[in-house]
Design an enzyme around this catalytic site. Structure first.
Site, PDB file in Angstrom:
ATOM      1  CG  ASP A 172      32.140 -33.906  72.949  1.00  0.00           C
ATOM      2  OD1 ASP A 172      31.775 -33.916  71.755  1.00  0.00           O
ATOM      3  OD2 ASP A 172      33.314 -34.143  73.300  1.00  0.00           O
ATOM      4  NE  ARG A 229      29.432 -41.563  66.494  1.00  0.00           N
ATOM      5  CZ  ARG A 229      30.539 -40.863  66.733  1.00  0.00           C
ATOM      6  NH1 ARG A 229      30.980 -39.985  65.849  1.00  0.00           N
ATOM      7  NH2 ARG A 229      31.217 -41.060  67.841  1.00  0.00           N
TER       8      ARG A 229
END
Lengths: 431, 323
Positions: free
Chosen positions: A307, A66
């Site tokens: 993931d 992120r």
């Protein structure tokens, strides 16, 4: 110079077909012996690893940190720390940050920030096309020089087949692996779940199996004619396993990975619009799940990844089609993978290889194994320790996991990177 | 086993507290709703049309998607039960833009509302609201995306029972755009729970959802075959946008194959009734002569909608006795 001796662990090193109780001697950052302690080896630190598994450090082939762009969800520092706690010593990050990793400067910045946090390694993927728009190739050679271990268009389709072919050809010039998540954008449409009985019952826009298989078929044809070394990331359909296995049997240089949740969950788990189970590619049928496990068992799918997609709490508090997709997965990657070995669906060596030496080979780093002379990236795991994933136990900044509250087995007790202990469980190894 | 999307509808004592989907509701509950509605039906004709069952309660019609008849009939139903009614028709921006659907509902709940009637273009929207509001708040789904429109299905069941006397032995055809239809999904659950003999879906393959047979229906694309022996013909609305999505080539071709004309209706049983949830596209899915013909019960459906919605509101709010 620190000399470390790890005694009495069951050492599982699939790259060397080694699985036996042994002592491991580490000198500075390097493994110097596996087996008997070398004569005259004077350890500065001796670690009693009785009843623990000693595994190569896990390399997670698909994890979103992120940063940059969505630091409100997570940061490189927060997620590399969470990963280290879970035995993960390397994280491969897709380029779909904001800004996109389509310049060497961005790749350098990510690596610098990862180095500064001093936790798990971060291996960025560079963008395949500028801005992931599918139009213009990036400076791949320079991205590679800046430390990108491959190029990828993230989850964005390159709908122009010619651009994709050129991108593969160009990447192959410099032997840069191309990471693909093949999806036909037209068939994908605005779909959010697998097209089948659940999409029909819940009236949710659906993603047909063909969205993936058409994409895989197209990309396999392009791999064949471009000579690119390709990795198909995050497959979800049993049919894709068959197609990839067929391509591999013709020696096409293509590998594949699957997210751990695809091996444990299926469309039925969505229940009544449970957004924790919203992932992309979507959870498919129980039959697909079995075929994916079989694909891992036979080696067609050589990698299991997390993931990892940490989200803030609000991201899942929306109607299903508007909720964010993805699971925060680094905390649970190892324990969930081990669960497939305890119920005998996968041999331990296959499962460990899918987390360590296989992903290392795909990104071309000399890690993920415990050979003499290898860099000492490793973890110690108590395979029988029972724990519950909770908001408190979860280390990732993202709390979005459908495994929240579930009993898990297998806990990381120590993680070492380049011979340095970066995480240890204080209960097992009091200071 | 109660299907997972139904569990949330019941409280700890197993009483119905939300009305979100018909899937998983027991037959007795549906019959009870129909019976109570029957006692409300005469109300429309009385001079004093109100009962005090919901006096002092606040009902919010929270419509994020435009609607005329559903919102109006809910409003009338609530007012006849003596509730205070607030209508909120808001255009909703999806995802991160604007206030979230949950924040809107929470804000209104903070003003001490008792019952939400929710319509939204996203499947599962009313489930979301029901699962995040305090225990005492009730939620009725007035249509969520393609998922469910349970009050419409109940008024359809009410109309069928009035016309046909019951459900046993009935053969029902649902015709048209099942893929995008929340009405069809709720109708299928209601019809199979109430025990009709057969449910047939008729439409081109582009408009029939995958694996719909798992819901206990038969599928055909041929009107003559599909309508043969049918007692109840339930038409679905075809939105004109479907032509753009390449789901249907043209209005002409659709009408040619699936438009309900007197000719096609002659394949059904002679006493078959024709239903449509509205609004009707005349000349697209149904010919005017059929829509306005003597076998059409389309306007009765609208009238019945009020009594059925009164019945459902009364049931959720605890007033289960006959008025």
């Amino acid at each position: 110079m620190t000399k470390i001796l790890i005694r009495g662990a069951r050492v599982v090193d699939p790259a060397n077909s080694f699985d036996s109780v042994a002592d491991v001697a580490i000198d500075d950052s390097m493994i110097v012996e596996v087996g008997e302690t070398p004569q005259g080896f004077k350890a500065d630190l001796t670690i009693d690893a009785d009843k623990l598994l000693l595994l190569p450090g896990i390399i997670d082939l698909c994890a979103r940190l992120r940063e940059p762009g969505e630091e409100q969800k997570a940061t490189i520092a927060s997620e590399t720390t969470a990963a280290a706690t879970a035995g993960i010593t390397g994280l491969v990050c897709p380029p779909d940050t904001w800004p996109v990793v389509d310049t060497p400067a961005m790749a350098n910045m990510i690596r610098d920030r990862a180095d500064a946090s001093g936790q798990s390694h971060v291996y960025p993927l560079g963008a395949l096309t500028v801005g992931l728009k599918g139009e213009k190739l990036t400076d791949m050679a320079m991205l590679s020089d800046a430390g990108c271990v491959g190029v990828s268009n993230g989850l964005k389709a390159v709908s122009n087949t010619l651009v994709m072919r050129r991108a593969m050809q160009y990447a192959s010039t410099y032997e840069i692996p191309v990471f693909l998540t093949p999806q036909d954008p037209w068939l994908l449409g605005n779909g959010v779940v697998h097209e089948g009985k659940v999409s029909t019952r819940l009236g949710l826009p659906a993603i047909p199996e063909a969205a993936e298989t058409v994409g895989v078929a197209r990309d396999l044809a392009l791999i064949e004619t471009s000579g690119a070394r390709a990795h198909v990331n995050l497959i979800s359909c049993g049919r894709s396993v068959t197609m990839l296995g067929e391509a591999q049997s013709h020696n096409l240089p293509v590998s594949a990975s699957v997210a751990i949740h695809q091996l444990l969950l299926c469309e039925d788990d969505i229940g009544a619009f449970d957004t924790r189970y919203k992932v992309f590619p979507p959870l498919r049928t129980a039959i697909d799940r079995e075929a994916l496990i079989e694909g891992v068992r036979t080696g067609t799918v050589s990698v299991i990844c997390s993931d990892h997609q940490p989200h803030g709490a609000d991201a899942k508090l929306a109607p299903f089609s508007e909720a964010a997709a993805g699971i925060a997965g680094v905390d649970t990657l190892l324990a969930l993978t081990l669960s497939l070995t305890t119920n005998k669906q996968l041999p331990l060596s296959t499962a460990v290889a899918a987390l360590t030496c296989n992903p290392a080979r795909i990104i071309g780093v000399d890690r993920g194994h415990l050979s003499i002379g290898a860099i000492a990236d490793l973890c110690l795991v108590d395979p029988t320790e029972e724990w519950t994933l909770s908001e408190k136990s979860m280390q990732s900044r993202g709390q979005n996991s459908p495994f929240m509250g579930k009993q898990l087995f297998g806990k990381t007790k120590m993680t070492m990177i380049e011979g340095k202990v970066i995480y240890q469980d204080a209960a097992r190894f009091p200071a | 086993m109660v299907p997972s999307d139904s569990k949330i509808q019941f409280d700890h004592q197993g009483r119905l507290r939300h009305f979100l989907t018909i899937n998983g509701l027991p037959k007795e509950t549906l019959v009870q709703i129909l019976d109570t509605a029957e006692s409300f039906i005469s109300f429309g004709q009385r001079e004093i049309r109100k009962v005090p069952l919901l006096r002092g309660k606040t009902v919010v019609n929270l419509f994020f998607e435009p609607s005329t008849r559903t919102r109006t009939t809910f409003e009338i139903a609530a007012k006849r039960l003596s509730a205070d009614v607030i209508n909120l028709s808001a255009a909703r921006m999806s995802t991160s833009k604007g206030e979230s659907i949950l924040d809107t509902a929470r804000t209104l709940e903070a003003m001490h509302t008792d019952l939400f009637v929710v319509r939204d273009s996203a499947s599962g929207a009313s489930h979301l609201i029901a699962s995040h509001l305090p225990e005492h708040v009730r939620v009725i789904n007035a249509g969520d995306g393609r998922h469910a429109h349970p009050t419409q299905a109940m008024l359809d069941m009410f109309t069928i029972r009035r016309e046909k006397g019951g459900f046993e032995g009935l053969k029902v055809a649902i015709i048209g755009d099942v893929l995008h239809s929340r009405v069809a999904r709720s109708q299928i659950h209601a019809l199979s729970t109430l025990g009709v003999d057969e449910i047939r879906l008729i439409g081109p393959r582009t408009l029939i959802p995958t694996e719909v047979e798992a819901m206990g229906v038969n599928v055909t694309s041929n009107m003559a075959e599909g309508l043969s022996g049918i007692d109840v013909v339930m038409m679905l609305r075809l939105q004109r946008e479907r032509m753009d999505g390449q789901l249907v080539p043209s209005e002409q071709e659709y009408f040619n194959r699936y438009g309900l004309t007197d000719d096609k209706l002659s394949y059904a049983n002679p006493d078959a009734i024709v239903m449509h949830p509205g609004p009707i596209n005349r000349g697209l899915e149904i010919a005017s002569s059929v829509a306005d013909g003597d076998r059409s019960v389309i306007l009765s459906q609208v009238t019945n909608g009020i009594a059925v919605r009164m019945s459902i509101m009364a049931k959720l709010m605890g007033g289960q006795e006959d008025p």
